[in-house]
Design a protein around this motif. Structure first.
Motif, PDB file in Angstrom:
ATOM      1  N   SER A 143      33.847  53.102  94.567  1.00 18.44           N
ATOM      2  CA  SER A 143      33.779  52.560  93.218  1.00 18.44           C
ATOM      3  C   SER A 143      34.874  53.124  92.324  1.00 18.44           C
ATOM      4  N   PHE A 144      35.154  54.418  92.485  1.00 15.14           N
ATOM      5  CA  PHE A 144      36.176  55.047  91.651  1.00 15.14           C
ATOM      6  C   PHE A 144      37.588  54.844  92.190  1.00 15.14           C
ATOM      7  N   THR A 145      37.719  54.140  93.302  1.00 13.83           N
ATOM      8  CA  THR A 145      39.039  53.833  93.852  1.00 13.83           C
ATOM      9  C   THR A 145      39.222  52.312  93.879  1.00 13.83           C
ATOM     10  N   HIS A 146      38.658  51.658  94.885  1.00 18.13           N
ATOM     11  CA  HIS A 146      38.754  50.203  94.960  1.00 18.13           C
ATOM     12  C   HIS A 146      38.123  49.537  93.738  1.00 18.13           C
ATOM     13  N   GLY A 147      36.970  50.046  93.292  1.00 21.76           N
ATOM     14  CA  GLY A 147      36.270  49.434  92.168  1.00 21.76           C
ATOM     15  C   GLY A 147      37.085  49.431  90.894  1.00 21.76           C
ATOM     16  N   ILE A 166      43.322  59.491  94.324  1.00 26.43           N
ATOM     17  CA  ILE A 166      42.892  60.881  94.527  1.00 26.43           C
ATOM     18  C   ILE A 166      42.410  61.520  93.238  1.00 26.43           C
ATOM     19  N   LEU A 167      43.204  61.371  92.179  1.00 24.42           N
ATOM     20  CA  LEU A 167      42.875  62.045  90.917  1.00 24.42           C
ATOM     21  C   LEU A 167      41.983  61.160  90.051  1.00 24.42           C
ATOM     22  N   ASN A 168      40.755  60.962  90.495  1.00 22.30           N
ATOM     23  CA  ASN A 168      39.772  60.239  89.700  1.00 22.30           C
ATOM     24  C   ASN A 168      38.450  60.985  89.790  1.00 22.30           C
ATOM     25  N   PRO A 169      37.549  60.793  88.841  1.00 21.93           N
ATOM     26  CA  PRO A 169      36.309  61.573  88.788  1.00 21.93           C
ATOM     27  C   PRO A 169      35.468  61.508  90.059  1.00 21.93           C
TER      28      PRO A 169
END
Length: 310
Positions: A143-147, A166-169
């Motif tokens: 979710s925090f990448t593809h989403g 990479i640098l996402n919550p």
């Protein structure tokens, strides 16, 4: 069994919608409005949701058998998300429709944290929570990448950026939580208590924010949007049935199968609204599709859960 499962699913949805109703009323009384909710969205996005992920690792006890089971559950839950992403692509790939990314996300991502976890706990107990926690981790990684890419880019032809992936919550919180699980690290009670309190904010705040978005949505037109019905068909019926066949073919059974089916049949994620607010999409459209999908799931989820127990 069917009536019991229907009651459990219905009760969980009712609890969530009672909190949504508080947000709705707060907006109408000008106590807490949509503008304030949007400004507060980063609190959920960058702090509270990542803390929930870290906590899910903290609550697991590590051993070899547990690790293998966790990996199997993770693979099953990830597979569900991937299939959801794939079946949404041919139906919502219209670049001329600015809301296509919202509908695509709504089909791809289910309400793992707010519905799957509580339902697994009610139906399967701690074993179900353990399996579903792997799904929460898989959900947040994708979710925090593809989403984010799906919502933010709106279906445009763009390249994934490694830094964003990479640098996402979501990913950072997994990188923090994984060592806590593998090395069975117990944090001091005061830290553990603080993490628990912050994580407990996740569901009520998300539901309150959701209520303010609904208060500013034309609910009369909720049932007029044809794409909402397509999302319902794909998310609450087609996806869980496809996954049931796949799970049985690969030999998944018992409590793991039920947990996987619960995770596959939950309605569209509240992140559909949260990410729409974060990236400037139409929160009214997002709120309507999540609302109608959640209402229909009261009837579809018990069927899928009963199917897994046959």
């Amino acid at each position: 069994m069917f009536l019991s499962n229907m009651t459990m699913a219905a009760q969980q949805v009712i609890v969530l919608y009672l909190i949504v109703a508080v947000g709705f009323i707060a907006d109408r009384l000008h106590i807490f409005g949509q503008d304030t909710a949007k400004r507060s969205n980063d609190l959920l996005f960058y702090i509270i949701t990542p803390v929930v992920i870290v906590q899910s690792f903290m609550n697991m006890e590590f051993d070899i058998k547990t690790a293998k089971t966790l990996l199997l559950a993770f693979a099953c839950m990830t597979g569900t998300l991937v299939v959801g992403i794939l079946i949404a692509m041919p139906f919502f790939n219209n670049k001329n429709n600015k809301n296509s990314s919202i509908f695509k996300y709504a089909v791809s991502y289910g309400n793992m944290g707010y519905m799957a976890l509580p339902l697994c706990n009610a139906i399967l107990g701690s074993e179900g929570v353990f399996y579903c926690s792997a799904g929460v981790v898989a959900f947040n990684i994708l979710s925090f990448t593809h989403g984010i890419w799906c919502i933010n880019k709106g279906g445009e032809e763009t390249k994934f950026q490694l830094k964003t992936l990479i640098l996402n919550p979501g990913v950072i919180s997994v990188l923090v939580g994984l060592p806590l699980f593998i090395f069975d690290i117990d944090l001091p009670d005061v830290v553990d208590s603080a993490v628990t309190h912050i994580a407990n904010l996740n569901t009520p705040l998300a539901m309150l924010f959701f209520g303010t978005y609904i208060a500013n949505t034309d609910l009369k037109n909720m049932f007029k949007e044809k794409n909402n019905y397509l999302v319902i068909l794909l998310k609450t019926i087609a996806l869980p049935l496809i996954m049931f066949v796949i799970f049985r073919l690969v030999g998944i059974s018992g409590a793991l199968l039920t947990a996987c089916m619960i995770s596959a049949s939950v309605p569209s994620a509240n992140n559909t609204v949260m990410f729409s607010a974060k990236y400037g999409k139409d929160t009214g459209v997002a709120s309507k599709v999540v609302s109608i999908c959640s209402l229909v799931s009261i009837f579809t989820m018990p069927v899928m859960i009963a199917l897994s127990k046959m």
